[in-house]
Design an enzyme around this catalytic site. Structure first.
Site, PDB file in Angstrom:
ATOM      1  N   GLY A  18       0.842  -1.202   0.000  1.00  0.00           N
ATOM      2  CA  GLY A  18       0.000   0.000   0.000  1.00  0.00           C
ATOM      3  C   GLY A  18       0.873   1.246   0.000  1.00  0.00           C
ATOM      4  O   GLY A  18       1.963   1.245   0.565  1.00  0.00           O
ATOM      5  N   LYS A  81      -0.621  -6.437  -4.756  1.00  0.00           N
ATOM      6  CA  LYS A  81      -1.181  -7.725  -5.198  1.00  0.00           C
ATOM      7  C   LYS A  81      -0.139  -8.623  -5.832  1.00  0.00           C
ATOM      8  O   LYS A  81      -0.478  -9.683  -6.334  1.00  0.00           O
ATOM      9  CB  LYS A  81      -2.289  -7.476  -6.221  1.00  0.00           C
ATOM     10  CG  LYS A  81      -3.450  -6.732  -5.621  1.00  0.00           C
ATOM     11  CD  LYS A  81      -4.625  -6.696  -6.528  1.00  0.00           C
ATOM     12  CE  LYS A  81      -5.708  -5.905  -5.827  1.00  0.00           C
ATOM     13  NZ  LYS A  81      -6.890  -5.753  -6.577  1.00  0.00           N
ATOM     14  N   ARG A  86       4.385 -16.155  -5.867  1.00  0.00           N
ATOM     15  CA  ARG A  86       3.003 -16.641  -5.944  1.00  0.00           C
ATOM     16  C   ARG A  86       2.197 -15.656  -6.803  1.00  0.00           C
ATOM     17  O   ARG A  86       1.324 -14.955  -6.307  1.00  0.00           O
ATOM     18  CB  ARG A  86       2.391 -16.742  -4.539  1.00  0.00           C
ATOM     19  CG  ARG A  86       2.847 -17.971  -3.774  1.00  0.00           C
ATOM     20  CD  ARG A  86       2.568 -17.835  -2.297  1.00  0.00           C
ATOM     21  NE  ARG A  86       3.399 -16.794  -1.702  1.00  0.00           N
ATOM     22  CZ  ARG A  86       3.200 -16.244  -0.515  1.00  0.00           C
ATOM     23  NH1 ARG A  86       2.182 -16.584   0.213  1.00  0.00           N
ATOM     24  NH2 ARG A  86       4.029 -15.320  -0.047  1.00  0.00           N
ATOM     25  N   ASP A 123       5.851  -5.447   5.546  1.00  0.00           N
ATOM     26  CA  ASP A 123       6.208  -6.852   5.770  1.00  0.00           C
ATOM     27  C   ASP A 123       5.997  -7.727   4.533  1.00  0.00           C
ATOM     28  O   ASP A 123       6.826  -8.587   4.227  1.00  0.00           O
ATOM     29  CB  ASP A 123       5.478  -7.418   7.000  1.00  0.00           C
ATOM     30  CG  ASP A 123       3.965  -7.324   6.885  1.00  0.00           C
ATOM     31  OD1 ASP A 123       3.470  -6.502   6.085  1.00  0.00           O
ATOM     32  OD2 ASP A 123       3.276  -8.070   7.593  1.00  0.00           O
ATOM     33  N   THR A 145       5.234   1.919   6.150  1.00  0.00           N
ATOM     34  CA  THR A 145       3.821   1.593   6.354  1.00  0.00           C
ATOM     35  C   THR A 145       3.228   2.552   7.377  1.00  0.00           C
ATOM     36  O   THR A 145       3.862   2.853   8.392  1.00  0.00           O
ATOM     37  CB  THR A 145       3.537   0.148   6.837  1.00  0.00           C
ATOM     38  OG1 THR A 145       2.200   0.101   7.329  1.00  0.00           O
ATOM     39  CG2 THR A 145       4.445  -0.354   7.934  1.00  0.00           C
ATOM     40  N   ASP A 147       0.978   1.686   9.232  1.00  0.00           N
ATOM     41  CA  ASP A 147       0.577   0.848  10.379  1.00  0.00           C
ATOM     42  C   ASP A 147       1.661   0.759  11.453  1.00  0.00           C
ATOM     43  O   ASP A 147       1.375   0.369  12.586  1.00  0.00           O
ATOM     44  CB  ASP A 147       0.242  -0.572   9.905  1.00  0.00           C
ATOM     45  CG  ASP A 147      -0.809  -0.608   8.813  1.00  0.00           C
ATOM     46  OD1 ASP A 147      -1.620   0.328   8.746  1.00  0.00           O
ATOM     47  OD2 ASP A 147      -0.802  -1.569   8.013  1.00  0.00           O
ATOM     48  N   ASP A 149       3.903  -1.420  11.792  1.00  0.00           N
ATOM     49  CA  ASP A 149       3.884  -2.778  12.342  1.00  0.00           C
ATOM     50  C   ASP A 149       5.005  -3.668  11.808  1.00  0.00           C
ATOM     51  O   ASP A 149       4.921  -4.892  11.899  1.00  0.00           O
ATOM     52  CB  ASP A 149       2.522  -3.445  12.043  1.00  0.00           C
ATOM     53  CG  ASP A 149       2.251  -3.602  10.551  1.00  0.00           C
ATOM     54  OD1 ASP A 149       2.997  -3.016   9.735  1.00  0.00           O
ATOM     55  OD2 ASP A 149       1.290  -4.309  10.199  1.00  0.00           O
ATOM     56  N   ARG A 182     -23.031  13.802  22.037  1.00  0.00           N
ATOM     57  CA  ARG A 182     -23.042  12.469  21.432  1.00  0.00           C
ATOM     58  C   ARG A 182     -21.819  11.649  21.840  1.00  0.00           C
ATOM     59  O   ARG A 182     -20.809  12.202  22.289  1.00  0.00           O
ATOM     60  CB  ARG A 182     -22.994  12.596  19.899  1.00  0.00           C
ATOM     61  CG  ARG A 182     -24.295  13.025  19.290  1.00  0.00           C
ATOM     62  CD  ARG A 182     -24.114  13.295  17.811  1.00  0.00           C
ATOM     63  NE  ARG A 182     -25.402  13.474  17.153  1.00  0.00           N
ATOM     64  CZ  ARG A 182     -25.574  14.054  15.983  1.00  0.00           C
ATOM     65  NH1 ARG A 182     -24.537  14.538  15.314  1.00  0.00           N
ATOM     66  NH2 ARG A 182     -26.762  14.155  15.454  1.00  0.00           N
ATOM     67  N   GLY A 190      -4.698   0.368  10.409  1.00  0.00           N
ATOM     68  CA  GLY A 190      -3.625  -0.234  11.210  1.00  0.00           C
ATOM     69  C   GLY A 190      -3.511  -1.738  11.109  1.00  0.00           C
ATOM     70  O   GLY A 190      -2.636  -2.342  11.716  1.00  0.00           O
ATOM     71  N   ARG A 191      -4.430  -2.375  10.388  1.00  0.00           N
ATOM     72  CA  ARG A 191      -4.481  -3.845  10.294  1.00  0.00           C
ATOM     73  C   ARG A 191      -4.482  -4.467  11.694  1.00  0.00           C
ATOM     74  O   ARG A 191      -5.280  -4.065  12.523  1.00  0.00           O
ATOM     75  CB  ARG A 191      -3.310  -4.380   9.460  1.00  0.00           C
ATOM     76  CG  ARG A 191      -3.439  -4.097   7.994  1.00  0.00           C
ATOM     77  CD  ARG A 191      -2.543  -5.000   7.204  1.00  0.00           C
ATOM     78  NE  ARG A 191      -1.158  -4.864   7.601  1.00  0.00           N
ATOM     79  CZ  ARG A 191      -0.176  -5.594   7.111  1.00  0.00           C
ATOM     80  NH1 ARG A 191      -0.418  -6.520   6.222  1.00  0.00           N
ATOM     81  NH2 ARG A 191       1.058  -5.389   7.499  1.00  0.00           N
ATOM     82  N   HIS A 292      -8.626   5.731   3.616  1.00  0.00           N
ATOM     83  CA  HIS A 292      -7.373   6.020   2.912  1.00  0.00           C
ATOM     84  C   HIS A 292      -6.923   7.470   3.031  1.00  0.00           C
ATOM     85  O   HIS A 292      -5.808   7.791   2.593  1.00  0.00           O
ATOM     86  CB  HIS A 292      -7.504   5.597   1.446  1.00  0.00           C
ATOM     87  CG  HIS A 292      -7.626   4.111   1.302  1.00  0.00           C
ATOM     88  ND1 HIS A 292      -8.808   3.452   1.510  1.00  0.00           N
ATOM     89  CD2 HIS A 292      -6.700   3.163   1.032  1.00  0.00           C
ATOM     90  CE1 HIS A 292      -8.611   2.154   1.346  1.00  0.00           C
ATOM     91  NE2 HIS A 292      -7.344   1.949   1.056  1.00  0.00           N
ATOM     92  N   ILE A 293      -7.754   8.318   3.642  1.00  0.00           N
ATOM     93  CA  ILE A 293      -7.304   9.695   3.919  1.00  0.00           C
ATOM     94  C   ILE A 293      -6.017   9.653   4.753  1.00  0.00           C
ATOM     95  O   ILE A 293      -5.152  10.509   4.635  1.00  0.00           O
ATOM     96  CB  ILE A 293      -8.419  10.465   4.662  1.00  0.00           C
ATOM     97  CG1 ILE A 293      -9.574  10.717   3.699  1.00  0.00           C
ATOM     98  CG2 ILE A 293      -7.923  11.776   5.262  1.00  0.00           C
ATOM     99  CD1 ILE A 293     -10.831  11.230   4.365  1.00  0.00           C
ATOM    100  N   ARG A 295      -3.620   7.722   4.392  1.00  0.00           N
ATOM    101  CA  ARG A 295      -2.456   7.336   3.577  1.00  0.00           C
ATOM    102  C   ARG A 295      -2.094   8.370   2.530  1.00  0.00           C
ATOM    103  O   ARG A 295      -1.006   8.307   1.952  1.00  0.00           O
ATOM    104  CB  ARG A 295      -2.769   6.017   2.866  1.00  0.00           C
ATOM    105  CG  ARG A 295      -2.285   4.870   3.648  1.00  0.00           C
ATOM    106  CD  ARG A 295      -2.523   3.524   3.110  1.00  0.00           C
ATOM    107  NE  ARG A 295      -2.662   3.308   1.704  1.00  0.00           N
ATOM    108  CZ  ARG A 295      -3.173   2.184   1.205  1.00  0.00           C
ATOM    109  NH1 ARG A 295      -3.587   1.247   2.013  1.00  0.00           N
ATOM    110  NH2 ARG A 295      -3.262   2.009  -0.088  1.00  0.00           N
TER     111      ARG A 295
END
Ligand code: F6P
Length: 368
Positions: A18, A81, A86, A123, A145, A147, A149, A182, A190-191, A292-293, A295
């Site tokens: 990403g 992707k 693979r 990763d 990333t 994230d 991570d 509210r 962050g997965r 996605h904002i 990113r």
């Protein structure tokens, strides 16, 4: 026989996975350091490993990377992707099949006279790099990333920008939540790691932070919101990580992408929590999903600095004869580790992390 390693003359650079703020800053630092300091040639490989599979690459000059430091996205394009080991293709009947196209990539590296690769990614991308390392290609990884991570480094570039965007959003949500009395939920990315939620939650003074590392009890979250209303608090702010999961429950999956090496796309837990909280507390509850904002757009200065340090360090590592290293931040210094250490490993929040303790001590609920 000459045992001296071949002097590096031409490098390939690619961005995988990403996108994330700071990718262009790394490409710029890699290219400028390579050209200005070491007189190397740089080839930009398009769309991550996909460009290597399809032999799509072009020379990068100082002109190409001028003015991109502040630009979001990646001028090279990226793909989350494509794993050449693979590689997924669609058959005429629509079914998917998987091949190993590593040999084809090795041919493309050879015909383009690429001596080493700078691989900028998370990763998944480092696992892709590990495949090439095992086939003898010298790969230097740069950890990216939002994230945060990736194993082996204290920080990845891109995270600071995502944390900033999430914090700004939470601050804005706060004022509207207070006006309407509210409960407001902001779902962040962050997965399976809660870093964006934890740090933007702390920075914005969120009342509840839900992260994947701490399964939440919805009753405890509801009780916390009720207690706040009874105390006359004008609103409750809940920062919820997309990977947050209830006790004995599952993560909320937005969709599954079978063509991706990491097929699960999380998303939707914010709405699930909002519906339950409103029903259990009677407090009107709304949800905002940042998506996605987090990113996109220009990197914050911290990411520009980190990206520049990382890109520079990647070329210094290569030109000093190092092989197969991942550039990392440890403490306050940039160093490098074996790239295989980071492949397919995630760095999540440990339950004794000092940030968790500090957040708890200032009254933040983690729903546990
Ligand atoms: O890894 C970065 C990230 O933005 C995650 O936080 C998120 O879960 C995922 O990518 C979204 O992926 P995509 O861009 O394929 O929707």
């Amino acid at each position: 026989m000459n045992d001296q390693p071949k002097r590096i003359q031409r490098i390939g650079v690619l961005t995988g996975g990403g996108d994330c703020p700071g990718l262009n800053a790394v490409i710029r630092a890699v290219t400028k350091t390579a050209i200005y300091k070491h007189n190397l040639e740089v080839l930009g490989i398009q769309d991550g490993f996909l460009g290597l599979v399809q032999n799509r690459m072009h020379p990068l000059t100082e002109h190409d990377v001028s003015g991109i430091l502040t630009l979001g996205g990646t001028i090279l394009g990226t793909s989350n992707k494509c794993d050449p080991a693979r590689y997924v293709t669609k058959k005429p009947d629509g079914t998917l099949e998987t091949h190993d196209v590593t040999d084809r990539c090795l041919e493309h590296l050879a015909i383009n006279h690429i001596d080493a690769l700078v691989v900028i990614g998370g990763d998944g991308t480092m696992s892709g790099a590990a495949n090439f390392v095992r086939r003898g290609v010298n790969c230097i990884g740069v950890p990216k990333t939002i994230d945060n991570d990736l194993a082996g480094t204290d920080i990845t570039f891109g995270f600071a920008t995502a944390r900033y965007v999430a914090t700004m959003a939470l601050d804005r949500i706060h004022t509207t939540a207070a006006s309407h009395h509210r409960a407001m939920i902001v779902e962040v990315m962050g997965r399976n790691a809660g870093w964006i939620a934890l740090e933007s939650g702390i920075a914005s003074g969120s009342d509840v932070v839900l992260i994947p590392e701490i399964p939440f009890d919805i009753q405890k979250v509801a009780d916390y919101v009720t207690a706040r209303s009874r105390k006359g608090r004008s609103c409750s702010i809940l920062c919820v990580s997309e990977g947050a999961r209830p006790l004995d429950g599952k993560q909320v999956v937005n969709h599954v992408d079978p063509t991706s090496p990491d097929p699960i796309r999380l998303g939707g837990v914010g709405k699930v929590v909002a519906d339950q909280i409103e029903q259990m507390t009677g407090v009107e509850t709304r949800t905002t999903v940042l998506g996605h904002i987090q990113r996109g757009g220009t990197p914050v200065p911290e990411d520009r600095v980190l990206a520049t340090q990382f890109g520079h360090a990647a070329i210094e590592a290569l030109t000093s004869g190092k092989r197969n290293r991942l550039i990392v931040m440890r403490g306050r210094g940039v160093t490098d580790i074996d790239i295989l250490e980071a492949a397919d490993k995630q760095r999540t929040i440990t339950l004794d992390h000092p940030l968790l303790t500090a957040a708890r001590h200032v009254g933040t609920s983690f729903g546990d």
